[in-house]
Write a protein that holds these residues in place. Structure first.
Motif, PDB file in Angstrom:
ATOM      1  N   GLN A 234       0.825  -1.207   0.000  1.00  0.00           N
ATOM      2  CA  GLN A 234       0.000   0.000   0.000  1.00  0.00           C
ATOM      3  C   GLN A 234       0.864   1.265   0.000  1.00  0.00           C
ATOM      4  N   ARG A 235       1.936   1.228   0.764  1.00  0.00           N
ATOM      5  CA  ARG A 235       2.834   2.385   0.855  1.00  0.00           C
ATOM      6  C   ARG A 235       3.436   2.705  -0.514  1.00  0.00           C
ATOM      7  N   LYS A 236       3.861   1.677  -1.226  1.00  0.00           N
ATOM      8  CA  LYS A 236       4.455   1.884  -2.551  1.00  0.00           C
ATOM      9  C   LYS A 236       3.423   2.459  -3.522  1.00  0.00           C
ATOM     10  N   LEU A 237       2.195   1.953  -3.455  1.00  0.00           N
ATOM     11  CA  LEU A 237       1.144   2.482  -4.322  1.00  0.00           C
ATOM     12  C   LEU A 237       0.846   3.940  -3.992  1.00  0.00           C
ATOM     13  N   TYR A 238       0.811   4.233  -2.712  1.00  0.00           N
ATOM     14  CA  TYR A 238       0.493   5.593  -2.266  1.00  0.00           C
ATOM     15  C   TYR A 238       1.561   6.589  -2.697  1.00  0.00           C
ATOM     16  N   MET A 239       2.826   6.172  -2.669  1.00  0.00           N
ATOM     17  CA  MET A 239       3.921   7.059  -3.031  1.00  0.00           C
ATOM     18  C   MET A 239       3.863   7.447  -4.508  1.00  0.00           C
ATOM     19  N   ASP A 240       3.184   6.660  -5.336  1.00  0.00           N
ATOM     20  CA  ASP A 240       3.072   6.974  -6.760  1.00  0.00           C
ATOM     21  C   ASP A 240       2.301   8.270  -6.995  1.00  0.00           C
ATOM     22  N   ILE A 241       1.353   8.576  -6.119  1.00  0.00           N
ATOM     23  CA  ILE A 241       0.574   9.805  -6.297  1.00  0.00           C
ATOM     24  C   ILE A 241       1.045  10.903  -5.348  1.00  0.00           C
ATOM     25  N   GLY A 242       2.156  10.661  -4.647  1.00  0.00           N
ATOM     26  CA  GLY A 242       2.674  11.639  -3.694  1.00  0.00           C
ATOM     27  C   GLY A 242       2.926  13.013  -4.294  1.00  0.00           C
ATOM     28  N   PRO A 243       3.669  13.107  -5.426  1.00  0.00           N
ATOM     29  CA  PRO A 243       3.937  14.436  -6.022  1.00  0.00           C
ATOM     30  C   PRO A 243       2.657  15.186  -6.390  1.00  0.00           C
ATOM     31  N   ARG A 244       1.683  14.453  -6.929  1.00  0.00           N
ATOM     32  CA  ARG A 244       0.440  15.120  -7.326  1.00  0.00           C
ATOM     33  C   ARG A 244      -0.346  15.587  -6.107  1.00  0.00           C
ATOM     34  N   LEU A 245      -0.331  14.804  -5.046  1.00  0.00           N
ATOM     35  CA  LEU A 245      -1.005  15.217  -3.821  1.00  0.00           C
ATOM     36  C   LEU A 245      -0.338  16.442  -3.216  1.00  0.00           C
ATOM     37  N   SER A 246       1.010  16.500  -3.275  1.00  0.00           N
ATOM     38  CA  SER A 246       1.730  17.654  -2.750  1.00  0.00           C
ATOM     39  C   SER A 246       1.336  18.917  -3.504  1.00  0.00           C
ATOM     40  N   LYS A 247       1.265  18.819  -4.823  1.00  0.00           N
ATOM     41  CA  LYS A 247       0.853  19.964  -5.640  1.00  0.00           C
ATOM     42  C   LYS A 247      -0.568  20.385  -5.306  1.00  0.00           C
ATOM     43  N   LEU A 248      -1.433  19.403  -5.136  1.00  0.00           N
ATOM     44  CA  LEU A 248      -2.833  19.689  -4.836  1.00  0.00           C
ATOM     45  C   LEU A 248      -2.970  20.349  -3.470  1.00  0.00           C
ATOM     46  N   ASN A 249      -2.199  19.876  -2.494  1.00  0.00           N
ATOM     47  CA  ASN A 249      -2.241  20.485  -1.166  1.00  0.00           C
ATOM     48  C   ASN A 249      -1.848  21.951  -1.228  1.00  0.00           C
TER      49      ASN A 249
END
Length: 457
Positions: A234-249
């Motif tokens: 789950q952690r590896k899957l979650y990290m895939d969208i990390g950059p996009r979530l950071s931008k969205l935040n």
């Protein structure tokens, strides 16, 4: 590792904070302090990413930490898992802390060139550690008046005191996850409880067998499975969208977003759930839609602030004209006409802003002060342009504008129209000034040529 991961693993934090007589933090840190602090990072360190104007991920090699600017002082978030896996509490961190503490003392010194440094309390070096148990988490801290010995600091920053077994192999990813673990069991992720970071859970959006998705004051977060292998996946899957979530935040960290906050929270939670289910494409599409909606929201917010400042300045200029006492003397009449001209220029400038507001480009991360200031300057430029055009008309130095004659020697209505146009168009007066300058230069050149003897005679 991105900022989201650092924050989630950030059970160890260091703060440079000034305290009052009761040991409570003082809100005396300023933007000038942080600008001076990060003017130049120590050798090998760089800013890897930025979530918003006040949070940066700093890195040197494999060592990463988040530096957060608070009104109460600098906060450094240290991921405990990284401390186990990469030796966080060793040389790279020691060098950075030595530099940062020395630099922070210099910034706040009464001899510093930073505005407002005089008279403030000296900073305290605070180390915070979080421990979990029975579904709850508590935070302890220890304060130092100066930089503590690194042997003691290492014991506080890493669970094993920074002592690795002799000839121990580099920890595998599975061991890293096991070391970090989910100190709070998944069943404890309920509204009102604390998560592993000690943050109060405000709402739970997804509660299924293998994960929870919930909201705290810092936004949407996932809680991975109690099973280590599943949590690793789950952690590896979650990290895939990390950059996009950071931008969205970053996009959501603006004003006037509150009215749609529930929508954004639900959609982000849904995207995270899709990611953990292995549906990356659907998650990306959801986040793209949220980004578009957030972009429109912050554009609307910044434009509202900008046009509000424009409207306020326009109102003030026109009130000044209306309040100005009307007198019958020639000088008073001329002065009143200048006020009328300024009012026409401000109205023209405001009309230009209102007509172009739908296409106005604004900075989503700019402060209210910046938006207000740019709005004020836009109306001020239109007002001053109108006054300058009026003087050009009175002086008759530019033959390209004919306004006829009236009671004051010029057609007042024509003057008002031209001055409103000068406020409406930012380029009108500069163009006229350029033509006047060219005319003056031509006359000067002709005069010089007329005064020179003809060499052919």
């Amino acid at each position: 590792m991105d900022l989201q991961a650092i924050e989630q693993g950030g059970d160890r934090r260091i703060k440079f904070v000034a305290l009052d007589g009761k040991g409570q933090p003082l809100s005396d840190a300023t933007e000038a302090d942080y600008k001076a602090l990060f003017q130049k990072l120590p050798s090998g360190w760089s800013i890897k990413s930025v979530r918003d104007a006040h949070t940066h991920v700093l890195s040197k090699g494999k060592t990463e930490l988040a530096a957060v600017e608070h009104e109460t002082g600098l906060e450094l978030i240290l991921p405990v898992a990284q401390g186990v896996a990469a030796g966080l509490a060793t040389k790279p961190l020691e060098d950075f802390l030595t530099w940062a503490w020395k630099r922070w003392l210099a910034v706040r010194s009464p001899d510093s060139d930073v505005p407002g440094a005089t008279g403030r309390q000296p900073p305290t070096f605070r180390v915070e550690t979080a421990t979990a148990g029975n579904g709850a988490q508590s935070v302890q801290h220890k304060d130092f008046g100066t930089l503590p010995p690194f042997a003691e600091l290492r014991e506080m920053l890493t669970p094993d005191g920074g002592k690795a077994p002799e000839h121990a192999p580099a920890p595998a990813e599975e061991d890293r996850v096991a070391a970090e673990g989910n100190d709070v069991p998944m069943a404890a992720i309920r509204k009102g409880n604390l998560d592993k970071r000690g943050l109060k859970i405000l709402d739970v959006y997804w509660a299924v067998r293998d994960y929870r998705i919930y909201r705290t004051e810092r936004g949407i977060s996932p809680h991975f499975s109690d099973d280590r292998k599943t949590a690793l996946k789950q952690r590896k899957l979650y990290m895939d969208i990390g950059p996009r979530l950071s931008k969205l935040n970053g996009l959501l960290n603006v004003r006037f977003i509150e009215n749609s906050e529930a929508f954004f929270n639900r959609e982000i939670a849904r995207a995270v759930a899709l990611t953990l289910e292995g549906k990356k494409k659907e998650a990306e599409e959801t986040l793209k839609h949220v980004e578009e909606r957030a972009s429109k929201s912050w554009q609307m917010a910044a434009r509202t602030e900008y046009i509000a400042a424009c409207g306020l300045v326009t109102l003030i200029v026109n009130l000044a004209w209306l309040i100005y006492p009307s007198q019958t003397t020639a000088s008073a009449t001329a002065s009143n006409l200048v006020f009328q001209v300024a009012a026409m220029g401000s109205l023209g400038a405001f009309l230009s802003v209102a007509m172009g507001i739908a296409t106005l480009e604004v900075d989503p991360y700019a402060s209210k002060r910046y938006n207000y200031l740019t709005g004020l300057l836009r109306i001020a430029v239109g007002t001053l342009g109108a006054i300058l055009l009026y003087l050009i008309l009175k002086s008759e130095v530019f033959a390209g504008l004919a306004v006829g004659t009236g009671a004051t020697g010029l057609n007042e209505y024509a003057i008002f129209v031209l001055c409103a146009a000068a406020g409406f168009s930012e380029r009108m007066v500069p163009n006229i000034m350029e033509q006047i300058s060219n005319q003056a230069a031509d006359k000067a050149d002709k005069g010089d040529a007329k005064g020179k003897p003809d060499k052919d005679k």
